[in-house]
Enzyme design. Structure first.
Site, short mmCIF file in Angstrom:
data_model
loop_
_atom_site.label_atom_id
_atom_site.label_comp_id
_atom_site.label_asym_id
_atom_site.label_seq_id
_atom_site.Cartn_x
_atom_site.Cartn_y
_atom_site.Cartn_z
N THR A 12 0.81 -1.23 0.00
CA THR A 12 0.00 0.00 0.00
C THR A 12 0.84 1.26 0.00
O THR A 12 0.46 2.27 -0.61
CB THR A 12 -0.90 0.02 1.26
OG1 THR A 12 -1.71 -1.15 1.23
CG2 THR A 12 -1.80 1.24 1.30
N ASP A 56 1.47 -6.60 -4.62
CA ASP A 56 0.71 -6.63 -3.37
C ASP A 56 1.28 -7.84 -2.62
O ASP A 56 1.56 -8.89 -3.24
CB ASP A 56 -0.77 -6.86 -3.69
CG ASP A 56 -1.65 -6.82 -2.45
OD1 ASP A 56 -2.46 -5.90 -2.34
OD2 ASP A 56 -1.52 -7.74 -1.60
N SER A 57 1.47 -7.73 -1.32
CA SER A 57 2.21 -8.79 -0.63
C SER A 57 1.45 -10.11 -0.55
O SER A 57 2.01 -11.11 -0.14
CB SER A 57 2.64 -8.33 0.76
OG SER A 57 1.55 -8.31 1.64
N SER A 58 0.19 -10.14 -0.97
CA SER A 58 -0.50 -11.43 -1.05
C SER A 58 0.13 -12.31 -2.12
O SER A 58 -0.07 -13.52 -2.14
CB SER A 58 -1.98 -11.22 -1.37
OG SER A 58 -2.59 -10.54 -0.32
N ASP A 89 0.29 -7.10 4.67
CA ASP A 89 -0.49 -8.34 4.82
C ASP A 89 0.38 -9.56 5.13
O ASP A 89 0.05 -10.37 5.98
CB ASP A 89 -1.32 -8.62 3.56
CG ASP A 89 -2.47 -7.63 3.39
OD1 ASP A 89 -2.74 -6.86 4.33
OD2 ASP A 89 -3.10 -7.62 2.31
N GLN A 275 -3.40 -21.88 19.13
CA GLN A 275 -4.28 -20.88 18.50
C GLN A 275 -4.32 -19.59 19.32
O GLN A 275 -4.74 -18.56 18.82
CB GLN A 275 -5.69 -21.45 18.34
CG GLN A 275 -5.73 -22.55 17.31
CD GLN A 275 -7.09 -23.23 17.20
OE1 GLN A 275 -8.11 -22.70 17.60
NE2 GLN A 275 -7.10 -24.44 16.65
N1 ASP Z 1 -2.65 -5.42 0.50
C1 ASP Z 1 -1.50 -4.67 0.92
C2 ASP Z 1 -0.28 -5.58 0.86
O1 ASP Z 1 -0.03 -6.32 1.75
C3 ASP Z 1 -1.70 -4.14 2.30
C4 ASP Z 1 -0.58 -3.28 2.83
O2 ASP Z 1 0.39 -3.00 2.17
O3 ASP Z 1 -0.68 -2.83 3.97
O4 ASP Z 1 0.42 -5.54 -0.12
#
Ligand code: ASP
Length: 340
Positions: A12, A56-58, A89, A275
């Site tokens: 982000t 995006d880190s996903s 993320d 958990q």
């Molecule tokens: N979706 C974004 C990511 O992880 C969220 C962030 O950067 O905070 O790339």
């Protein structure tokens, strides 16, 4: 003058809202720099490496973790510290993985990002970036103050392999409840000197890039069926992270114990983490965990989920023998667990 390498992977911090669709999309590093003219005023030289594909880190993965480790290795002698811009993320996974890959690290590797894009008026990106650079170049008696893989976010510095993303809407995105913060920024930047790790005396950086991602996760819930447990425990993987209840407890049903035993006998390593986000696994404290110890499940103590998965990948890449993997899972190798 200190020299810092900023590595830009995405997230982000470097996104902008598309005027038509309102969807957040990545921008390039020059556009980021334009938003922070203050960078010029920092008393240090900044080198920048921007990934060709900003993500995006996903979309992060172990191949990119290796690339990051290679970049750190090839620039290690030329700079005083590293700042890695990364989406929040999966930042705790990357920071945990890097902590295992970089043995006897003697320089700061500070991950940061933000909850709002750097171009947004109320952005948290500028403070996160500026203070991360301050921390990456901080020295005392010519030694780095924090020679660790860390996450800096919202005025706090965390050990990377102790932290997790806790909040997706507040600026306070990270927590590390099982380990103290390493520094706090306010009017002064205060380091918690006694909580910071240093490399072994006389040892240089060793980089391990071989990660094996043949890992499955078994998250328990009351009523989980033999069919589901069997499917996960017989999957074609070498390591299983099992998320259990409370202090590491599971059902004592015989079918469950038999399935665990069969998996371990077939050469798999099973790691017990809780958990609960705070506290530790205590195998054998309750009747509901004694059988786990007996069949040879590894004790994950107070390890985070992010550390458990990446430590398993790292150790599977280091050792063929499941007994060796188990032994090191239960050993504190980078400050990731408190062995009681
Ligand atoms: N979706 C974004 C990511 O992880 C969220 C962030 O950067 O905070 O790339």
């Amino acid at each position: 003058m200190s020299q810092i390498l900023i590595i830009y992977t995405g997230g982000t911090i470097g996104m902008m809202s598309d005027p038509l669709t309102k969807v957040l999309k990545p921008i390039n590093f020059e556009q980021i720099m334009d938003n922070v003219p203050e960078l010029e005023k920092l008393n240090c030289k900044i080198k920048v490496h921007s990934f060709e594909q900003i993500i995006d880190s996903s979309n992060m993965n172990p191949a990119i973790w290796s690339e990051l480790a290679s970049l750190i290795q090839s620039n290690y002698d030329d700079v005083d510290g590293f700042v890695i811009l990364h989406g929040s993320d999966t930042m705790a996974f990357t920071a945990s993985a890097l902590s295992f890959m970089l043995e006897d690290l003697g320089k700061p590797v500070i991950f940061t990002g933000s909850q709002l894009p750097i171009s947004a008026i109320r952005t948290d990106a500028k403070e996160n970036l500026m203070t991360s650079i301050e921390i990456a170049k901080a020295k005392k008696h010519d030694r780095a103050r924090v020679p660790e893989v860390c996450i800096y976010f919202d005025y706090k510095l965390f050990r990377g392999n102790r932290s997790f993303k806790y909040n997706s809407s507040k600026f306070e995105a990270f927590r590390s409840p099982n380990y103290p913060i390493l520094a706090e920024s306010g009017v002064h930047l205060r380091f918690s000197v006694n909580d910071i790790r240093h490399p072994q005396e006389g040892e240089g950086l060793k980089v391990h890039k071989n990660l094996v991602s043949d890992v499955a996760v078994l998250k328990l819930y009351p009523g989980i069926s033999p069919k589901v447990v069997e499917t996960i425990l017989t999957a074609d993987v070498r390591g299983i992270v099992m998320e259990t209840f409370g202090a590491g407890n599971t059902t004592t049903d015989q079918w469950f114990i038999d399935l665990l035993k069969n998996a371990i006998d077939s050469g798999k390593v099973i790691l017990d983490i809780s958990q609960c986000k705070v506290g530790t696994v205590e195998l054998g404290r309750y009747e509901t965990s004694k059988h786990l110890k007996d069949v040879g499940v590894a004790n994950g103590y107070d390890m985070t989920y992010e550390s458990a998965v990446t430590k398993m990948m790292y150790l599977l890449g280091q050792f063929e023998n499941p007994q060796d993997v188990k032994q090191y899972l239960e050993t504190d190798i980078r400050g990731e667990i408190t062995v009681s």
